[in-house]
Scaffold this motif. Structure first.
Motif, PDB file in Angstrom:
ATOM      1  N   UNK A  87       0.819  -1.219   0.000  1.00 28.67           N
ATOM      2  CA  UNK A  87       0.000   0.000   0.000  1.00 28.67           C
ATOM      3  C   UNK A  87       0.849   1.264   0.000  1.00 28.67           C
ATOM      4  N   UNK A  88       2.170   1.113  -0.011  1.00 25.36           N
ATOM      5  CA  UNK A  88       3.066   2.266   0.080  1.00 25.36           C
ATOM      6  C   UNK A  88       4.055   2.234  -1.075  1.00 25.36           C
ATOM      7  N   UNK A  89       4.049   3.288  -1.904  1.00 24.50           N
ATOM      8  CA  UNK A  89       4.940   3.339  -3.061  1.00 24.50           C
ATOM      9  C   UNK A  89       6.402   3.455  -2.633  1.00 24.50           C
ATOM     10  N   UNK A  90       6.652   4.117  -1.501  1.00 29.26           N
ATOM     11  CA  UNK A  90       8.020   4.234  -1.011  1.00 29.26           C
ATOM     12  C   UNK A  90       8.601   2.896  -0.602  1.00 29.26           C
ATOM     13  N   UNK A  91       7.780   2.058   0.036  1.00 27.44           N
ATOM     14  CA  UNK A  91       8.237   0.710   0.414  1.00 27.44           C
ATOM     15  C   UNK A  91       8.502  -0.124  -0.836  1.00 27.44           C
ATOM     16  N   UNK A  92       7.632   0.004  -1.824  1.00 27.23           N
ATOM     17  CA  UNK A  92       7.843  -0.721  -3.079  1.00 27.23           C
ATOM     18  C   UNK A  92       9.180  -0.333  -3.706  1.00 27.23           C
ATOM     19  N   UNK A  93       9.479   0.952  -3.704  1.00 22.93           N
ATOM     20  CA  UNK A  93      10.739   1.451  -4.249  1.00 22.93           C
ATOM     21  C   UNK A  93      11.926   0.855  -3.497  1.00 22.93           C
ATOM     22  N   UNK A  94      11.840   0.823  -2.169  1.00 18.44           N
ATOM     23  CA  UNK A  94      12.938   0.292  -1.355  1.00 18.44           C
ATOM     24  C   UNK A  94      13.151  -1.196  -1.627  1.00 18.44           C
ATOM     25  N   UNK A  95      12.068  -1.945  -1.800  1.00 20.81           N
ATOM     26  CA  UNK A  95      12.187  -3.381  -2.067  1.00 20.81           C
ATOM     27  C   UNK A  95      12.790  -3.640  -3.447  1.00 20.81           C
ATOM     28  N   UNK A  96      12.446  -2.811  -4.417  1.00 19.40           N
ATOM     29  CA  UNK A  96      13.048  -2.952  -5.739  1.00 19.40           C
ATOM     30  C   UNK A  96      14.562  -2.752  -5.666  1.00 19.40           C
ATOM     31  N   UNK A  97      14.996  -1.740  -4.933  1.00 16.85           N
ATOM     32  CA  UNK A  97      16.426  -1.481  -4.772  1.00 16.85           C
ATOM     33  C   UNK A  97      17.117  -2.625  -4.036  1.00 16.85           C
ATOM     34  N   UNK A  98      16.365  -3.317  -3.172  1.00 24.63           N
ATOM     35  CA  UNK A  98      16.936  -4.423  -2.390  1.00 24.63           C
ATOM     36  C   UNK A  98      16.835  -5.758  -3.118  1.00 24.63           C
ATOM     37  N   UNK A  99      16.457  -5.725  -4.398  1.00 25.51           N
ATOM     38  CA  UNK A  99      16.347  -6.931  -5.234  1.00 25.51           C
ATOM     39  C   UNK A  99      15.253  -7.867  -4.753  1.00 25.51           C
ATOM     40  N   UNK A 100      14.235  -7.345  -4.114  1.00 27.70           N
ATOM     41  CA  UNK A 100      13.076  -8.151  -3.718  1.00 27.70           C
ATOM     42  C   UNK A 100      11.982  -7.899  -4.747  1.00 27.70           C
ATOM     43  N   UNK A 101      11.984  -8.687  -5.815  1.00 35.92           N
ATOM     44  CA  UNK A 101      10.961  -8.561  -6.837  1.00 35.92           C
ATOM     45  C   UNK A 101      11.250  -7.468  -7.861  1.00 35.92           C
ATOM     46  N   UNK A 102      10.334  -7.366  -8.821  1.00 35.50           N
ATOM     47  CA  UNK A 102      10.376  -6.336  -9.849  1.00 35.50           C
ATOM     48  C   UNK A 102       8.999  -5.683  -9.886  1.00 35.50           C
ATOM     49  N   UNK A 103       8.895  -4.554 -10.576  1.00 34.23           N
ATOM     50  CA  UNK A 103       7.587  -3.919 -10.628  1.00 34.23           C
ATOM     51  C   UNK A 103       7.564  -2.698 -11.521  1.00 34.23           C
ATOM     52  N   UNK A 104       6.360  -2.237 -11.796  1.00 41.09           N
ATOM     53  CA  UNK A 104       6.154  -1.005 -12.556  1.00 41.09           C
ATOM     54  C   UNK A 104       6.258   0.185 -11.613  1.00 41.09           C
ATOM     55  N   UNK A 105       7.006   1.190 -12.029  1.00 43.36           N
ATOM     56  CA  UNK A 105       7.176   2.399 -11.229  1.00 43.36           C
ATOM     57  C   UNK A 105       7.000   3.626 -12.118  1.00 43.36           C
ATOM     58  N   UNK A 106       6.503   4.727 -11.534  1.00 46.64           N
ATOM     59  CA  UNK A 106       6.435   5.961 -12.311  1.00 46.64           C
ATOM     60  C   UNK A 106       7.826   6.426 -12.709  1.00 46.64           C
ATOM     61  N   UNK A 146       9.950   8.851 -10.608  1.00 45.43           N
ATOM     62  CA  UNK A 146      10.433   8.418  -9.296  1.00 45.43           C
ATOM     63  C   UNK A 146      11.711   7.596  -9.390  1.00 45.43           C
ATOM     64  N   UNK A 147      11.935   6.946 -10.538  1.00 46.15           N
ATOM     65  CA  UNK A 147      13.111   6.063 -10.653  1.00 46.15           C
ATOM     66  C   UNK A 147      14.140   6.595 -11.658  1.00 46.15           C
ATOM     67  N   UNK A 148      13.914   7.795 -12.168  1.00 50.30           N
ATOM     68  CA  UNK A 148      14.836   8.346 -13.169  1.00 50.30           C
ATOM     69  C   UNK A 148      16.278   8.389 -12.641  1.00 50.30           C
ATOM     70  N   UNK A 149      16.439   8.879 -11.418  1.00 53.45           N
ATOM     71  CA  UNK A 149      17.777   8.951 -10.834  1.00 53.45           C
ATOM     72  C   UNK A 149      18.396   7.588 -10.628  1.00 53.45           C
ATOM     73  N   UNK A 150      17.567   6.598 -10.237  1.00 52.18           N
ATOM     74  CA  UNK A 150      18.082   5.237 -10.035  1.00 52.18           C
ATOM     75  C   UNK A 150      18.538   4.623 -11.350  1.00 52.18           C
ATOM     76  N   UNK A 151      17.794   4.886 -12.435  1.00 53.08           N
ATOM     77  CA  UNK A 151      18.172   4.354 -13.737  1.00 53.08           C
ATOM     78  C   UNK A 151      19.489   4.977 -14.212  1.00 53.08           C
ATOM     79  N   UNK A 152      19.625   6.283 -14.021  1.00 50.44           N
ATOM     80  CA  UNK A 152      20.851   6.968 -14.447  1.00 50.44           C
ATOM     81  C   UNK A 152      22.063   6.521 -13.647  1.00 50.44           C
ATOM     82  N   UNK A 153      21.831   6.210 -12.343  1.00 48.41           N
ATOM     83  CA  UNK A 153      22.943   5.800 -11.484  1.00 48.41           C
ATOM     84  C   UNK A 153      23.217   4.302 -11.553  1.00 48.41           C
ATOM     85  N   UNK A 154      22.333   3.536 -12.235  1.00 48.21           N
ATOM     86  CA  UNK A 154      22.531   2.099 -12.351  1.00 48.21           C
ATOM     87  C   UNK A 154      22.028   1.313 -11.163  1.00 48.21           C
TER      88      UNK A 154
END
Length: 296
Positions: free
Chosen positions: A224-243, A246-254
């Motif tokens: 129910x929380x987009x911030x938690x979803x983001x943190x789990x994606x960074x921690x390699x717990x699953x994959x998902x669709x994100x706006x 919100x992830x532009x900086x993460x994509x640029x930084x790898x």
């Protein structure tokens, strides 16, 4: 035969009889005698030159074929009158003392900040009450009066007593950590996704319960929380669709990579402003809607 013009009162009687199921019940709702309801229906039928109700025998009144065809028009007229009354009340009230807004977490922060900075200048005396929700919870807060204006996904159905205005969209991107198993292949078939957890944003309200948007995997974690979803994606717990914003900086930084998931390319999340017909936007709220729509 010349067709007359029915009154709003006659159309209200027609709609109420249909909703209540009888002349007597309609009279009780409208605080009228049953005879007054029958008289109103008679006058409506005389004005239009058609029989609206079949009142043969003692059975409850049933709409005729002509009545069914006219009912939708009657309801449309009544809704238009209600909108006009509500708008007039809003104009009498003048500038709002407060703008109460509930926004979808998918609305880009930069767009929200720009709109709120602008309204601070345009309406410096107006106070703000802001909520952030996801999916149907936005509609719920507008419906129960917690917020007068909502920004949510235009794919969600709205109650009949709500209006909407489109204000653009957000691009959704399938992402995962570079170390996620899905990141190792260039392209994936639907079968590749079955054994990998998809992180899915869930609804805190019952309005879209059981409805899935953008779900490709059979194995899901609901959050129910987009911030938690983001943190789990960074921690390699699953994959998902994100706006994308919100992830532009993460994509640029790898820190995250865009995954090639069939059916998810160029997925768009359409946004709309919503409000109840009974409480239309005042000057400051309408300014906010126009600012958000003008950002597109």
């Amino acid at each position: 035969m010349r067709v007359g013009t029915p009154t709003v009162d006659q159309l209200q009687i027609l709609a109420t009889v249909v909703e209540c199921g009888s002349f007597a019940a309609a009279g009780r709702r409208l605080s009228r005698a049953t005879s007054a309801i029958a008289y109103g229906v008679d006058n409506l039928e005389e004005q239009l030159g058609v029989t609206v109700f079949d009142r043969s025998g003692t059975k409850k009144p049933e709409l005729t074929e002509a009545g069914r065809a006219l009912l939708a028009h009657a309801r449309s007229v009544l809704q238009g009158v209600e909108k006009m009354r509500a708008k007039a009340a809003s104009l009498r009230e003048g500038e709002e003392a407060e703008v109460s807004l509930v926004t979808d977490v998918m609305l880009p922060t930069a767009r929200l900040v720009d709109a709120l900075q602008g309204i601070q200048v345009a309406y410096p005396a107006v106070q703000l009450r802001l909520h952030a929700e996801a999916l149907g919870a936005v509609t719920q807060l507008v419906a129960d009066g917690t917020a007068r204006l909502g920004i949510n996904c235009a794919m969600h159905p709205l109650p009949d007593d709500m209006e909407r205005q489109l204000i653009g969209h957000v691009r959704l991107i399938p992402v995962g950590s570079p170390s996620h198993p899905l990141a190792r292949a260039r392209r994936h078939s639907p079968g590749d996704l079955r054994d990998h957890i998809q992180l899915v944003l869930s609804d805190r309200s019952p309005l879209t319960r059981g409805q899935d948007f953008g779900v490709f995997s059979k194995k899901t974690w609901r959050l129910a929380d987009l911030g938690v979803k983001h943190a789990l994606l960074l921690a390699t717990v699953g994959w998902g669709l994100m706006p994308e914003f919100m992830v532009r900086g993460d994509l640029e930084a790898g820190r995250l990579i865009e995954l090639d998931i069939p059916g998810s390319k160029d997925a768009l999340y359409p946004l709309q402003a919503i409000w109840r017909v009974q409480t239309p936007p005042g000057p400051a709220t309408q300014w906010l809607i126009d600012r958000l729509a003008g950002q597109v």
